[in-house]
Scaffold this motif. Structure first.
Motif, PDB file in Angstrom:
ATOM      1  N   LEU A   1       0.825  -1.198   0.000  1.00  0.00           N
ATOM      2  CA  LEU A   1       0.000   0.000   0.000  1.00  0.00           C
ATOM      3  C   LEU A   1       0.860   1.248   0.000  1.00  0.00           C
ATOM      4  O   LEU A   1       1.736   1.401   0.854  1.00  0.00           O
ATOM      5  N   GLU A   2       0.615   2.138  -0.948  1.00  0.00           N
ATOM      6  CA  GLU A   2       1.295   3.430  -0.967  1.00  0.00           C
ATOM      7  C   GLU A   2       0.625   4.334   0.055  1.00  0.00           C
ATOM      8  O   GLU A   2      -0.589   4.278   0.246  1.00  0.00           O
ATOM      9  N   LYS A   3       1.452   5.167   0.694  1.00  0.00           N
ATOM     10  CA  LYS A   3       0.891   6.083   1.678  1.00  0.00           C
ATOM     11  C   LYS A   3       1.638   7.414   1.651  1.00  0.00           C
ATOM     12  O   LYS A   3       2.783   7.477   1.218  1.00  0.00           O
ATOM     13  N   ILE A   4       0.965   8.436   2.107  1.00  0.00           N
ATOM     14  CA  ILE A   4       1.570   9.751   2.233  1.00  0.00           C
ATOM     15  C   ILE A   4       1.646  10.152   3.705  1.00  0.00           C
ATOM     16  O   ILE A   4       2.528  10.886   4.113  1.00  0.00           O
ATOM     17  N   HIS A   5       0.713   9.651   4.517  1.00  0.00           N
ATOM     18  CA  HIS A   5       0.769   9.879   5.963  1.00  0.00           C
ATOM     19  C   HIS A   5       1.878   9.012   6.547  1.00  0.00           C
ATOM     20  O   HIS A   5       2.209   7.962   6.007  1.00  0.00           O
TER      21      HIS A   5
ATOM     22  N   ASP B   1      -5.213   6.432   6.638  1.00  0.00           N
ATOM     23  CA  ASP B   1      -6.401   6.358   5.784  1.00  0.00           C
ATOM     24  C   ASP B   1      -6.947   4.931   5.882  1.00  0.00           C
ATOM     25  O   ASP B   1      -6.357   4.076   6.507  1.00  0.00           O
ATOM     26  N   ASP B   2      -8.075   4.698   5.282  1.00  0.00           N
ATOM     27  CA  ASP B   2      -8.742   3.408   5.465  1.00  0.00           C
ATOM     28  C   ASP B   2      -8.374   2.343   4.443  1.00  0.00           C
ATOM     29  O   ASP B   2      -8.966   1.268   4.441  1.00  0.00           O
ATOM     30  N   SER B   3      -7.393   2.591   3.576  1.00  0.00           N
ATOM     31  CA  SER B   3      -7.071   1.602   2.541  1.00  0.00           C
ATOM     32  C   SER B   3      -6.624   0.265   3.139  1.00  0.00           C
ATOM     33  O   SER B   3      -6.884  -0.787   2.576  1.00  0.00           O
TER      34      SER B   3
ATOM     35  N   THR C   1       2.425   4.278  13.273  1.00  0.00           N
ATOM     36  CA  THR C   1       1.570   3.140  12.916  1.00  0.00           C
ATOM     37  C   THR C   1       1.263   2.299  14.150  1.00  0.00           C
ATOM     38  O   THR C   1       0.113   1.896  14.368  1.00  0.00           O
ATOM     39  N   VAL C   2       2.273   2.043  14.954  1.00  0.00           N
ATOM     40  CA  VAL C   2       2.083   1.254  16.180  1.00  0.00           C
ATOM     41  C   VAL C   2       1.081   1.942  17.106  1.00  0.00           C
ATOM     42  O   VAL C   2       0.181   1.295  17.652  1.00  0.00           O
ATOM     43  N   PHE C   3       1.212   3.245  17.291  1.00  0.00           N
ATOM     44  CA  PHE C   3       0.269   3.958  18.155  1.00  0.00           C
ATOM     45  C   PHE C   3      -1.164   3.822  17.628  1.00  0.00           C
ATOM     46  O   PHE C   3      -2.103   3.620  18.406  1.00  0.00           O
ATOM     47  N   ASP C   4      -1.335   3.923  16.311  1.00  0.00           N
ATOM     48  CA  ASP C   4      -2.676   3.782  15.733  1.00  0.00           C
ATOM     49  C   ASP C   4      -3.195   2.348  15.853  1.00  0.00           C
ATOM     50  O   ASP C   4      -4.388   2.131  16.082  1.00  0.00           O
ATOM     51  N   LEU C   5      -2.317   1.363  15.696  1.00  0.00           N
ATOM     52  CA  LEU C   5      -2.735  -0.030  15.896  1.00  0.00           C
ATOM     53  C   LEU C   5      -3.183  -0.265  17.327  1.00  0.00           C
ATOM     54  O   LEU C   5      -4.207  -0.917  17.576  1.00  0.00           O
ATOM     55  N   LEU C   6      -2.422   0.254  18.281  1.00  0.00           N
ATOM     56  CA  LEU C   6      -2.800   0.105  19.687  1.00  0.00           C
ATOM     57  C   LEU C   6      -4.138   0.799  19.962  1.00  0.00           C
ATOM     58  O   LEU C   6      -5.001   0.240  20.649  1.00  0.00           O
ATOM     59  N   ALA C   7      -4.331   1.979  19.399  1.00  0.00           N
ATOM     60  CA  ALA C   7      -5.591   2.706  19.580  1.00  0.00           C
ATOM     61  C   ALA C   7      -6.764   1.943  18.970  1.00  0.00           C
ATOM     62  O   ALA C   7      -7.897   2.055  19.445  1.00  0.00           O
ATOM     63  N   ALA C   8      -6.476   1.150  17.926  1.00  0.00           N
ATOM     64  CA  ALA C   8      -7.513   0.348  17.271  1.00  0.00           C
ATOM     65  C   ALA C   8      -7.744  -0.984  17.988  1.00  0.00           C
ATOM     66  O   ALA C   8      -8.500  -1.828  17.504  1.00  0.00           O
ATOM     67  N   GLY C   9      -7.066  -1.189  19.119  1.00  0.00           N
ATOM     68  CA  GLY C   9      -7.287  -2.387  19.911  1.00  0.00           C
ATOM     69  C   GLY C   9      -6.485  -3.603  19.492  1.00  0.00           C
ATOM     70  O   GLY C   9      -6.782  -4.718  19.921  1.00  0.00           O
TER      71      GLY C   9
END
Length: 180
Positions: free
Chosen positions: A74-78, A84-86, A112-120
């Motif tokens: 997956l290409e990303k800019i963030h 994003d939801d891709s 990415t890790v912080f967002d994964l943790l926030a997503a449970g």
């Protein structure tokens, strides 16, 4: 908590041709990342890869890309792969355990890790398969991610926990191919 192959997905973050040469110990990070991807594929664990702004940082390095097979890239800019939801369009991403490898530890991996943790999700960072331009940034990122609930593991921890038992029919093959 133990890692289970049936519950895991490997996320390879931004192991790209123009970024890896400036990573401290980049060749070793790449070697460990390739090892993790090969292990995952041999045990049926799905792999997902990302590329941060490939127009500027180049594509995934050929040594890793060749081993990804049909795994999504997956290409990303963030900086965060989850910004994003891709990523949600990939069915394997519903798995609860994420094994994270890649660069840079203090930027894209950490966000990415912080967002994964926030997503449970349960998050495991393979210490030898992540890197930053400086050892200090990597060390600080690993400590910060640990403080927020991620587990820092070695690649052999992942292998043996995924196998679970010495009488697993794949055990000897994994020993011969990966543990040496």
């Amino acid at each position: 908590m133990r890692m289970k192959a049936s519950a895991s997905i490997v996320l390879a973050v931004d192991l790209q041709s123009r970024l890896l040469p400036v990573i401290d110990g980049g060749d070793a990070v790449l070697g460990h990342a390739v090892w993790m991807v090969e292990l995952a594929r041999s045990l049926g664990v799905p792999v997902l890869a990302t590329e941060q702004y490939p127009q500027g940082l180049g594509p995934t390095v050929p040594a890793l890309r060749a081993r990804l097979g049909d795994a999504p890239v997956l290409e990303k800019i963030h900086f965060s792969a989850l910004a994003d939801d891709s990523w949600r369009q990939q069915p394997e991403t519903a798995r609860p355990q994420w094994i994270v490898i890649g660069t840079e530890a203090h930027v894209c991996v950490q966000q990415t890790v912080f967002d994964l943790l926030a997503a449970g999700r349960e998050v495991f960072i393979v210490e030898e398969a992540v890197g930053s331009r400086t050892p200090r940034d990597k060390a600080l990122a690993l400590e910060r991610m640990r403080q927020h609930g991620a587990e820092i593991v070695s690649r052999e921890m992942v292998a043996f926990e995924w196998l679970e038992r010495a009488d697993d029919p794949r055990f000897r093959e994994v020993l011969k191919r990966f543990i040496r």
